[in-house]
Design an enzyme around this catalytic site. Structure first.
Site, short mmCIF file in Angstrom:
data_model
loop_
_atom_site.label_atom_id
_atom_site.label_comp_id
_atom_site.label_asym_id
_atom_site.label_seq_id
_atom_site.Cartn_x
_atom_site.Cartn_y
_atom_site.Cartn_z
N ASP A 129 44.50 28.83 35.85
CA ASP A 129 45.73 28.05 36.04
C ASP A 129 45.60 26.65 35.43
O ASP A 129 46.59 25.94 35.30
CB ASP A 129 46.05 27.91 37.53
CG ASP A 129 47.31 28.69 37.91
OD1 ASP A 129 48.02 29.15 37.00
OD2 ASP A 129 47.58 28.82 39.12
N GLN A 138 47.57 30.54 44.71
CA GLN A 138 49.03 30.52 44.67
C GLN A 138 49.55 29.33 45.47
O GLN A 138 49.25 29.19 46.66
CB GLN A 138 49.59 31.83 45.23
CG GLN A 138 51.10 31.97 45.14
CD GLN A 138 51.58 32.09 43.71
OE1 GLN A 138 50.97 32.80 42.91
NE2 GLN A 138 52.66 31.42 43.39
N LYS A 149 52.69 39.12 38.79
CA LYS A 149 51.38 38.94 38.16
C LYS A 149 50.53 40.20 38.30
O LYS A 149 49.85 40.62 37.36
CB LYS A 149 50.66 37.73 38.78
CG LYS A 149 51.36 36.41 38.50
CD LYS A 149 50.87 35.28 39.39
CE LYS A 149 51.68 34.02 39.15
NZ LYS A 149 51.33 32.93 40.08
#
Length: 935
Positions: free
Chosen positions: A125, A100, A56
């Site tokens: 997300d 994460q 990422k």
């Protein structure tokens, strides 16, 4: 089927990456200095998480996204994670923010609570309940979609197969993939069935699917023979199975038995190389989309503002009654309307807030708006309505012409509020509201100045006392004490040593002579210019004796109190362009001279850092609003005689960025144009670097009649009939003052618009005469204004004239070069602005010029301290006197603020209370608990 097409996402990822790179470039071109920001919060140190995060970060760097990896240890608690999330939520540089998963912590952490703590507008997300709820309701344009389902949809679209009407099967029901994939397909008009590992007829359901998305997390659970011929198969699984042919002893497979499935599917994603890169691509896309939404919402200069409708009444009620009739917008709303971010605003209740200086840094690359200063002719003791005109003008520009506009005004002192003048919030239907908040403590800035000023005063007398009662070594031991056996100079002491030419940092290395120089300021009491202050009119503190307690051992001296707003700290606050600049100015403030004639500064006293601490909140401008809902910055309130009489540079700078290049910032200069305006140009603009576009000169028939030879105007006494009856000759005679003040404004090369503030006793002929005379004297335009009775509507013609004038050429210039000798600068102001024939320097003034020039202060600007009731030094001389000699009785220095102020005539910086002060009429309302009184 003759062939199967493999849906590799790498080519599509490249397309998305290139498109996003171009969008980021376009953002930077439109908003210089801006970059989309992505934050990735990791807890622990899992290898797989590190791998995904690196992917990422690499993608973000390629696109031009500013990615920040925040890593918490595996000992982090839930509270630690939530604290970090709160900080990232408030950071305006972060537009996308992911946690994460999984959270690799030794402590119990509720993952649901963590994902829901992420601000929905930053949740790229798409895992928060709010974004999930919007997706389930079909609000696809108002939410973030989890990245893997979003990537899957992009891959499906790449096949060219229409989703509408197709039968889709999703295997898996996780919040990350399965559930949002179901919703996404559903709202793209597919008929969707969700299955999972417990579905008893799984093979049968799979066999019906035109589109199959598998995210079950079980290696090759979907067999090739189950798949409907020609189906699109998207495999989201990542599983490891034993493989002795591999160096690692294992290989990666998906949730679909690929080798048999590819024989039946028309399109299929391989594992690896299928969905994974698209997940990263969609994260980048969501981050760029979030940044675009941020810019759309907080775009400088693009305001969506709600204005308040005035319910005008005749006759016009009292100011407090009008103020009470208005329901102000929540100040949070005002802040959002003008483009301030939530973390840039500190609320002080519902109607006032402080604005962080970080806003100026965020907006530093944005163009400034138009800069307008409101000033006036030489006033009567009653004032001619500059504040009212300032508010009326911004209400007209904003609420009626729909321009972005900010007013920037000074904070009033409580001395006049409770003394003779009353409040300073404007008047009639042109007020800053709530007026009682405006006129009283506001956010405590003046109290902070009082505390800081008096700390310096206490330090001066304490230092003289200690030097007179202790030896050099005793002073040194106390100034540089041994702590745990170690002696060390503080930073401010290092600066003093450097000033003395002593380049040593070890306290033990100083010689006795150096110690003597270091510890002895040796202040000459007769040269002390720093006084104590109080924000109350108290005439009996004009001259006092201090040090009469026996504990002071006979070290007494004559001193005085001034009003707080006359403190140099107030002037520093108004001229500083940031916290560091303010601190440096504090350090340069000269409080006295030594017996050898050297200046003694606040830095020498060691008090600079403490002053900065006391003033760290006061430096933030205060946000309020007008009756009609236009924004106002209220910040700083320096005297207009011994200081420059203008609100803060910082408030003006932030406002000019917020309004955008087509907007307006209207600020007010104290007293008449000969005083406040000249200082605005020659001091404030010189230090700020800002250049004004328009001068608005306020004039009244009343004041012009006074200048034409009318009787004295006295506060609290009814006006003589000369002021209430038409008298065109008296008025015409008085226009000499108007002419001179127009000329004064034009000296600086700025267009002048005259605002004729109409009173109910003025006749049409009188108002028309003033307009005519103003235009003949060289004003760009002159208009009659009725804003006191009508609010912004009554200043509409003024606002339109200001708009036109702002487009005219402005050749701004200073009156003098600061490199000129002090006496020449004073003479230029006296002759060109006041109309004097020459100046006369009294002996004390001559001596001070010599001292300040020797001390290196001769290149500072000049801030004339004279009466505001006449262009001359004599308040009884009205009109536009000429041929007089201006007496300069003394000169003082505000070195930290950055000017010398000659004293013209006599005046006091501690006003007294009149026989009947305003506080007779001020009280708490017994019903509402609010404030009643004549502000």
């Amino acid at each position: 089927l003759t062939s199967t097409l493999f849906l590799f996402s790498f080519p599509l990822f490249s397309q998305v990456r290139d498109r996003l790179k171009q969008q980021v470039v376009e953002m930077k071109e439109k908003f210089p200095g801006f970059r989309p920001g992505l934050a990735i919060l990791q807890v622990g140190n899992r290898d797989d998480s590190n791998l995904y995060i690196n992917m990422k970060l690499k993608a973000a760097a390629e696109i031009g996204i500013n990615a920040n990896h925040i890593k918490l240890p595996n000992t982090a608690t839930e509270a630690d994670v939530l604290k970090c999330i709160a900080s990232l939520n408030a950071d305006p540089a972060v537009h996308g923010f992911i946690v994460q998963l999984p959270l690799d912590s030794d402590k119990p952490i509720n993952t649901e609570k963590i994902t829901n703590a992420v601000a929905p507008e930053k949740d790229v997300d798409g895992l928060s309940s709010i974004n999930a709820g919007k997706l389930s309701r079909g609000d696809l344009g108002d939410c973030f979609i989890p990245c893997t389902p979003k990537g899957c949809m992009e891959l499906i679209k790449q096949t060219g197969v229409q989703v509408t009407g197709k039968r889709a099967v999703v295997i898996g029901r996780s919040k990350i993939v399965g559930a949002p994939m179901h919703d996404l397909l559903l709202w793209n008009n597919a008929t969707v069935t969700t299955c999972h590992s417990k579905t008893s007829t799984l093979a049968e359901e799979v066999g019906k699917a035109d589109i199959l998305v598998v995210a079950a997390g079980k290696a090759e659970m979907v067999k090739g023979e189950w798949i409907k011929p020609g189906a699109i198969v998207i495999d989201c699984g990542i599983n490891h199975v034993p493989d002795s042919t591999k160096a690692s002893g294992k290989r990666v497979v998906g949730d679909v038995a690929y080798n048999t499935a590819k024989e039946k599917a028309s399109y299929i994603t391989p594992v690896p190389g299928g969905v994974g890169p698209m997940t990263v691509a969609m994260l980048m896309q969501s981050t760029v989309e979030s940044a675009q939404r941020f810019l759309e919402k907080f775009q400088p200069g693009k305001w969506t503002i709600q204005y308040n409708q005035l319910a005008l009444r005749m006759p016009v009620p009292s100011d407090i009654e009008i103020s009470r009739s208005c329901i102000p917008k929540p100040i949070e709303q005002v802040a959002v309307e003008v483009g301030l971010l939530p973390d840039e605003v500190e609320l002080y209740g519902q109607t006032k807030a402080k604005v962080q200086l970080s806003a100026l840094n965020r907006l530093k690359n944005q163009p400034d708006g138009k800069y307008v200063v409101v000033t006036g002719i030489t006033p009567t003791p009653l004032g001619e309505g500059k504040s009212t005109t300032t508010v009326g003008l911004v209400q007209a520009l904003g609420a009626h012409l729909h321009q972005n506009v900010f007013a920037c005004v000074r904070q009033p002192s409580q001395g006049p509020t409770f003394g003779i003048k009353g409040g300073a919030a404007g008047g009639g239907y042109c007020q800053v509201v709530p007026m009682e908040e405006f006129n009283l403590h506001l956010t405590g800035d003046i109290h902070a100045i009082t505390a800081a000023n008096n700390l310096v005063a206490a330090a001066i007398d304490a230092r003289m006392f200690h030097e007179q009662t202790q030896s050099d070594q005793a002073l040194y031991n106390r100034l540089v004490p041994s702590v745990s056996g170690v002696r060390k100079f503080s930073d401010i002491q290092i600066r003093r040593l450097q000033k003395l030419g002593i380049n040593k940092t070890d306290p033990a290395a100083l010689t006795n002579e150096e110690i003597n120089s270091f510890v002895r300021l040796d202040i000459d009491p007769g040269t002390i210019t720093w006084q104590r202050v109080l924000d109350t009119n108290d005439r009996f503190l004009r001259k006092i004796t201090i040090g009469q307690s026996p504990t002071e051992k006979g070290f007494s001296r004559t001193a005085q109190f001034d009003i707080t707003v006359s403190s140099e700290i107030m002037a520093v606050l108004a001229l500083a362009d940031g916290l560091d600049d303010m601190k440096k100015r504090f350090g340069r403030m000269v409080v006295a001279s030594s017996k050898k004639g050297q200046p003694v500064t606040a830095d020498d006293l060691g008090v600079t850092g403490a002053l900065a601490v006391l003033m760290k909140d006061a430096i933030k401008p205060n946000l309020m609003q007008t009756l009609e809902g236009t924004p106002v910055f209220v910040h700083a309130g320096p005297f207009a005689n011994i200081a420059h009489g203008n609100s803060s540079v910082l408030a003006d700078k932030i406002a000019l960025k917020l309004v955008g290049k087509d907007g307006f910032v209207v600020t007010e200069a104290g007293f008449g144009a000969d005083i406040g305006m000249e200082k605005f140009f020659d001091i404030k603009c010189r230090y700020s670097g800002l250049r004004p576009h328009v001068v608005v000169l306020v004039a009244t028939v009343r004041a012009l009649k006074m200048h034409g030879g009318g009787p004295a105007v006295t506060a609290g006494v009814p006006l003589p009939r000369e002021y209430t009856e038409e008298n065109l000759q008296l008025l015409a005679n008085g226009c000499s003052n108007l002419n001179k003040q127009i000329q004064n404004a034009r000296l600086f090369g700025v267009p002048v618009v005259v605002a004729v503030n109409a009173f109910k006793t003025d006749t049409k002929a009188e108002l028309a005469l003033v307009v005519q005379k103003a235009k003949e004297a060289g004003a760009f335009d002159a208009v009659e204004c009725t804003h006191w009775a009508e609010g912004g509507k009554g200043a509409l013609a003024l606002a339109q004239a200001v708009q036109r004038a702002s487009q005219a050429p402005s050749n701004f210039r200073f009156l003098y070069n600061t490199e000129l000798p002090v006496v020449d600068k004073i003479r230029l102001i006296a002759q060109q602005v006041y109309g004097a024939r020459d100046i006369e320097l009294l002996p004390e003034a001559q001596e001070k010029i010599a001292v300040y020039t020797k001390q290196g202060f001769g290149n500072l600007p000049i801030c004339m301290a004279k009466t505001h009731l006449s262009l001359s030094h004599d308040p009884e001389q009205k009109g536009a006197p000429t041929g007089f000699v201006l007496p300069i009785r003394d000169i003082r220095a505000s070195v930290g603020a950055g000017f010398l102020y000659p004293l013209v005539g006599t005046m006091s910086t501690m006003p007294g209370l009149p026989t009947r002060p305003c506080f007779y009429d001020i009280d708490l309302d017994p019903v509402s608990g609010g404030v009643n009184g004549l502000f």
